[in-house]
Design a protein around this motif. Structure first.
Motif, mmCIF file in Angstrom:
data_model
loop_
_atom_site.group_PDB
_atom_site.id
_atom_site.type_symbol
_atom_site.label_atom_id
_atom_site.label_comp_id
_atom_site.label_asym_id
_atom_site.label_seq_id
_atom_site.Cartn_x
_atom_site.Cartn_y
_atom_site.Cartn_z
ATOM 1 N N GLY A 17 0.868 -1.137 0.221
ATOM 2 C CA GLY A 17 0.104 0.074 -0.142
ATOM 3 C C GLY A 17 0.954 1.346 -0.037
ATOM 4 N N VAL A 18 1.884 1.329 0.870
ATOM 5 C CA VAL A 18 2.679 2.577 0.918
ATOM 6 C C VAL A 18 3.594 2.861 -0.565
ATOM 7 N N GLY A 21 0.803 3.854 -3.093
ATOM 8 C CA GLY A 21 0.315 5.112 -2.833
ATOM 9 C C GLY A 21 1.350 6.284 -3.058
ATOM 10 N N HIS A 22 2.439 6.108 -2.644
ATOM 11 C CA HIS A 22 3.585 6.925 -2.827
ATOM 12 C C HIS A 22 3.751 7.233 -4.411
ATOM 13 N N VAL A 25 0.745 9.294 -5.630
ATOM 14 C CA VAL A 25 0.576 10.730 -5.468
ATOM 15 C C VAL A 25 1.731 11.537 -5.639
ATOM 16 N N THR A 52 -7.059 7.193 -0.283
ATOM 17 C CA THR A 52 -6.013 7.225 0.865
ATOM 18 C C THR A 52 -6.254 6.473 1.843
ATOM 19 N N LEU A 55 -4.486 3.142 1.227
ATOM 20 C CA LEU A 55 -3.214 3.122 0.996
ATOM 21 C C LEU A 55 -2.317 3.941 1.979
ATOM 22 N N GLN A 56 -2.934 4.444 2.938
ATOM 23 C CA GLN A 56 -2.184 5.104 4.043
ATOM 24 C C GLN A 56 -1.992 3.969 5.027
ATOM 25 N N THR A 57 -1.215 3.359 5.156
ATOM 26 C CA THR A 57 -1.049 2.036 6.058
ATOM 27 C C THR A 57 -0.226 2.218 7.306
ATOM 28 N N SER A 234 -8.981 13.475 2.939
ATOM 29 C CA SER A 234 -7.694 12.717 2.553
ATOM 30 C C SER A 234 -7.059 12.297 3.664
ATOM 31 N N ASP A 403 4.263 9.154 4.525
ATOM 32 C CA ASP A 403 4.436 10.034 3.408
ATOM 33 C C ASP A 403 5.369 10.763 3.560
#
Length: 417
Positions: A17-18, A21-22, A25, A52, A55-57, A234, A403
């Motif tokens: 996920g990270v 996600g990175h 974004v 998010t 994906l923000q884990t 978000s 992030d």
């Protein structure tokens, strides 16, 4: 080796996920002077904000960190100082290696005439994720007392003071005028909540489906209440927004972490069925064993691929263009296989260079000074999960990801945090 399937699966999901996600974004726009500037599609595509949430884990990593620390303590036969020194060494050595390699690459890029903007972006993306070392080291060093507190008073009572600190921090951040910063006092408090849940789970206190359902439902209801109260949708920071849910971490970030842990534990039967198959077990095992390298190198890989392809001077859609619409997102998705292939090559190379000879001439990939002892994280005998390759580094169980920038400001004024 015996492993806990739920924790291994959640850690693998978190690292995937990270990275995804990175990569989705982090826009790197090619300017007229050949330099790269950072941008985010979340500013132009606000409809992506709910994505998010999955994906923000970061909370899952701190949950796995607490679990790993508790199991490591339970299996350690030496003194507390020796355990902490080894744990700290496994946190710091990979970071030192990254800094050394990054310094060499930065020097080479400077000599080669790379634009200053590109150098600045690359340095920031490569180094800033190391922010997690400070709060994580504090939590790891406090694992003994925290574990004793959870056993005596329960995880709920232990988490309430931390939640109160985050709530006060949220209030202060929202009352301060724009441009005024506050110390990130809520960082340790916010991430101590999933860490405490990990300690409790390692001691068998969160094993029931009823408890997992309460975590998921309670976290979900809290998320809904906070969104209705005006918290940003978000889960990461959005450039130009007044407040970020991660910089510093807000109550919404804590609620999201609790929700993710609850949902993840509810899915435990599914994880067990999935990881009973050879291929998924190998994939999850590899993601667990290489989590540290994947985490440290996924952003440098993005910068490297983008910078090298930019030398031709032709902006490539989704790689060098501004993230200004759905077309950019679709184009970026087309680049993901290339980025994944490069990252896999870098990770494989690092694994081989870190190998050490074992007695009898066999090799242990990814070992060296960071190799973990399997006995430190052996779960209950009923939780059998043998993927052989996921017992090589305890660092995977204390790694935490978030992030780009360190949580040093209370306002979202740059790349998503």
């Amino acid at each position: 080796m015996n492993r806990d399937r739920a924790v291994d699966a959640l850690r693998a999901y978190a690292i995937g996920g990270v990275v995804l996600g990175h990569w989705l974004v982090t826009g790197l726009v090619l300017a007229g002077d050949g330099g790269l500037h950072q941008a985010s599609p979340l500013a132009t595509l606000p409809g992506l904000a709910p994505v998010t949430w999955v994906l923000q884990t970061l909370g899952l990593f701190f949950f796995a960190a607490g679990f790993g620390s508790a199991r490591s303590l339970a299996g350690h036969r030496g003194g507390w100082g020796g355990w902490l020194a080894r744990r700290t060494r496994r946190l710091l050595l990979p970071a030192v290696a990254l800094l050394g390699t990054g310094a060499a690459v930065l020097l080479a890029a400077t000599v080669a005439g790379a634009p200053d903007d590109t150098l600045a972006v690359g340095l920031r993306l490569a180094v800033s994720p190391l922010w997690f070392l400070a709060p994580l080291l504090l939590l790891v060093a406090s694992s003994g007392p925290l574990r004793a507190a959870v056993r005596r008073w329960g995880v709920t009572r232990c988490a309430l003071p931390a939640v109160a600190v985050v709530a006060v921090s949220d209030l202060v951040v929202r009352l301060l005028p724009d441009g005024v910063t506050v110390p990130p006092v809520s960082v340790v408090a916010a991430w101590s909540v999933p860490y405490l849940l990990g300690l409790a789970y390692a001691d068998g206190r969160l094993g029931g489906r009823r408890t997992a359902a309460l975590l998921a439902a309670g976290g979900g209801v809290t998320l809904a209440v906070l969104l209705a109260a005006g918290y940003p949708v978000s889960a990461v920071g959005v450039p130009g927004a007044g407040v970020s849910n991660l910089n510093p971490p807000s109550l919404l970030a804590v609620a999201l972490a609790v929700t993710q842990v609850g949902v993840g534990l509810l899915a435990r039967p599914g994880w067990e069925r999935l990881l009973a198959r050879p291929l998924p077990a190998r994939v999850v095992g590899r993601l667990n064993s290489d989590a540290v390298r994947i985490y440290l190198w996924h952003q440098p890989v993005l910068v490297g691929v983008t910078a090298l392809t930019a030398r031709g001077g032709l902006p490539l859609p989704g790689l060098h263009t501004a993230p200004d619409g759905p077309g950019w997102l679709l184009a970026r998705c087309c680049w993901l296989p290339l980025l994944a292939a490069v990252l896999a090559t870098v990770v494989r190379t690092g694994r081989r260079s870190g190998s050490t000879d074992r007695p009898g001439g066999s090799r242990r990939p990814g070992g060296g000074a960071l190799a973990g002892r399997s006995a430190e994280c052996v779960p209950a005998p009923t939780q059998v999960y043998d993927h052989r390759r996921s017992d090589r580094a305890d660092f995977q169980e204390v790694i935490a990801v978030r992030d780009s920038d360190p949580p040093s400001r209370g306002r979202a004024d740059g790349q998503p945090r």
